[in-house]
Design an enzyme around this catalytic site. Sequence first.
Site, short mmCIF file in Angstrom:
data_model
loop_
_atom_site.label_atom_id
_atom_site.label_comp_id
_atom_site.label_asym_id
_atom_site.label_seq_id
_atom_site.Cartn_x
_atom_site.Cartn_y
_atom_site.Cartn_z
N GLY A 99 0.84 -1.19 0.00
CA GLY A 99 0.00 0.00 0.00
C GLY A 99 0.87 1.23 0.00
O GLY A 99 1.89 1.27 0.69
N CYS A 100 0.52 2.23 -0.78
CA CYS A 100 1.31 3.46 -0.86
C CYS A 100 0.35 4.65 -0.97
O CYS A 100 -0.04 5.03 -2.07
CB CYS A 100 2.25 3.39 -2.05
N ILE A 101 -0.06 5.19 0.14
CA ILE A 101 -0.98 6.32 0.28
C ILE A 101 -2.31 6.05 -0.43
O ILE A 101 -3.27 5.69 0.21
CB ILE A 101 -0.35 7.65 -0.15
N THR A 102 -2.37 6.19 -1.76
CA THR A 102 -3.64 6.00 -2.47
C THR A 102 -3.56 4.89 -3.51
O THR A 102 -4.50 4.71 -4.29
CB THR A 102 -4.06 7.30 -3.20
N ARG A 103 -2.46 4.16 -3.52
CA ARG A 103 -2.27 3.13 -4.56
C ARG A 103 -1.86 1.80 -3.96
O ARG A 103 -1.19 1.75 -2.94
CB ARG A 103 -1.15 3.54 -5.51
#
Length: 78
Positions: A23-27
Amino acid sequence: MPTKAEKIVAGLGGIENIEEVEGCITRLRTELRDPSKVDEKALKAAGAHGVVKMGTAVQVVIGTDADPIAADIEDMMD
């Protein structure tokens, strides 16, 4: 009723097609065995705002619930 994570896994070609997920903030950043199995329509139906493909790396733009969904997918991979 499948969860959002389960729908995203299906859109990515199934759990066996996913090598890595983060997971990376919004992606969701994923590394896939076979990126040709990605079903963008299914991912968008599951709530994805967009899909970015770069070779075997596929990013699914899903919003602020990216981290919990990544955790759910990691649990499925265990």
